[in-house]
Motif scaffolding. Structure first.
Motif, PDB file in Angstrom:
ATOM      1  N   UNK A  88       9.914 -25.309   6.682  1.00 53.18           N
ATOM      2  CA  UNK A  88       9.707 -24.764   7.462  1.00 53.18           C
ATOM      3  C   UNK A  88       8.607 -23.481   6.070  1.00 53.18           C
ATOM      4  N   UNK A  89       7.650 -23.042   6.852  1.00 54.05           N
ATOM      5  CA  UNK A  89       6.588 -22.712   5.787  1.00 54.05           C
ATOM      6  C   UNK A  89       6.264 -20.900   6.571  1.00 54.05           C
ATOM      7  N   UNK A  90       6.406 -19.533   5.999  1.00 48.44           N
ATOM      8  CA  UNK A  90       6.727 -18.568   7.080  1.00 48.44           C
ATOM      9  C   UNK A  90       6.214 -17.920   5.960  1.00 48.44           C
ATOM     10  N   UNK A  91       4.415 -17.633   5.729  1.00 48.64           N
ATOM     11  CA  UNK A  91       3.536 -16.783   5.981  1.00 48.64           C
ATOM     12  C   UNK A  91       3.390 -15.160   6.355  1.00 48.64           C
ATOM     13  N   UNK A  92       3.396 -13.607   5.727  1.00 45.23           N
ATOM     14  CA  UNK A  92       2.604 -12.652   5.551  1.00 45.23           C
ATOM     15  C   UNK A  92       1.228 -13.501   5.644  1.00 45.23           C
ATOM     16  N   UNK A  93      -0.066 -12.576   6.261  1.00 45.90           N
ATOM     17  CA  UNK A  93      -1.261 -11.790   6.125  1.00 45.90           C
ATOM     18  C   UNK A  93      -1.494 -13.098   5.368  1.00 45.90           C
ATOM     19  N   UNK A  94      -1.361 -14.020   5.218  1.00 47.35           N
ATOM     20  CA  UNK A  94      -1.922 -14.917   3.647  1.00 47.35           C
ATOM     21  C   UNK A  94      -3.319 -15.610   3.326  1.00 47.35           C
ATOM     22  N   UNK A  95      -4.109 -14.856   3.927  1.00 48.51           N
ATOM     23  CA  UNK A  95      -5.403 -14.732   3.667  1.00 48.51           C
ATOM     24  C   UNK A  95      -5.831 -13.867   2.943  1.00 48.51           C
ATOM     25  N   UNK A  96      -5.199 -12.338   3.004  1.00 53.09           N
ATOM     26  CA  UNK A  96      -5.645 -11.319   1.772  1.00 53.09           C
ATOM     27  C   UNK A  96      -6.253 -11.871   0.834  1.00 53.09           C
ATOM     28  N   UNK A  97      -7.293 -11.163   0.823  1.00 56.12           N
ATOM     29  CA  UNK A  97      -7.713 -11.369  -0.763  1.00 56.12           C
ATOM     30  C   UNK A  97      -8.171 -12.884  -1.731  1.00 56.12           C
ATOM     31  N   UNK A  98      -8.231 -13.432  -0.196  1.00 58.28           N
ATOM     32  CA  UNK A  98      -8.893 -15.275  -0.529  1.00 58.28           C
ATOM     33  C   UNK A  98     -10.567 -15.069  -0.236  1.00 58.28           C
TER      34      UNK A  98
END
Length: 243
Positions: free
Chosen positions: A150-160
């Motif tokens: 399981x992979x859980x990411x919070x706002x993962x595109x910030x800064x990309x």
């Protein structure tokens, strides 16, 4: 395959109910987008799921077990809730090695992940000199240390940048295609719509909708693109325009 189950999950901060009796199943083999405006309760939900804060009611489990009762949590759940948590004076490689040792993961895994997240050239630089996008990539490497189901990411595109967003999209899609459970939260729809299979929309701590993106598109007027169908649904449910 391992799934996430939330049952009547509730959290209050004083007089404010941040999450209100949230019931939700997140299926394996799919990317689920947890969407909503700021203060919708998304991050609070993820923090309760990961045992970082205690719910006032209900349960949050992974594979039927509370996170704090998992025998080797890093091999089941990997999470990145804040890309800025690494010590600024430590190199990216050393940051990974410290966490790998705590999780019982060999050092060789750190180099594999630095290559995967395209940080090999910056592995020996101090994290304090990393851009936001680089810190996001490092946080993702931390989440993947135990090769979790399981992979859980919070706002993962910030800064990309756009290339980084495409890279992340391909990575997450590949995980889901291999049967992993992927849950990402965001208040932005422009890229999420290109990544997710299932859509969850929250506002004011409550679940407003949980449906496959394909269903939202199918039920929209003929010729409506997926992005427009999701945007229309989001606006109708939350009363806000996604950015």
């Amino acid at each position: 395959m391992t799934t996430i189950a939330l049952r009547d999950l509730t959290k209050r901060f004083g007089a404010t109910t941040a999450v209100d009796r949230l019931t939700l199943d997140v299926r394996a083999g799919a990317v689920t987008g947890l969407l909503g405006p700021n203060a919708a309760g998304k991050t609070t939900t993820l923090r309760m799921l990961l045992g970082l804060i205690r719910p006032d009611g209900g349960t949050a489990t992974v594979g039927g077990v509370r996170y704090d009762r998992l025998p080797r949590p890093a091999t089941l759940v990997g999470a990145a809730l804040d890309g800025s948590q690494a010590h600024p004076g430590r190199t990216g490689r050393d940051h990974l090695r410290v966490l790998a040792a705590a999780a019982g993961v060999p050092d060789s895994r750190c180099d594999e992940l630095l290559d995967l997240v395209e940080l090999s050239s910056a592995a020996d630089k101090r994290v304090g000199g990393y851009s936001l996008g680089m810190r996001q990539r490092l946080a993702l490497a931390v989440a993947l240390l135990g090769d979790p189901e399981i992979v859980i990411l919070d706002e993962p595109t910030n800064g990309l940048d756009p290339a980084g967003i495409r890279w992340l999209r391909d990575l997450l899609r590949g995980m889901a295609d291999r049967g992993r459970t992927v849950l990402i939260s965001s208040h932005q729809l422009s890229e999420i719509v290109r990544t997710v299979d299932d859509v969850v929309v929250m506002a004011a701590g409550r679940l407003l909708i949980h449906r496959p993106l394909a269903e939202l598109t199918r039920d929209a007027p003929d010729g409506t693109a997926p992005a427009a169908a999701l945007e229309d649904t989001y606006l109708r449910l939350t009363g806000t325009v996604a950015r």
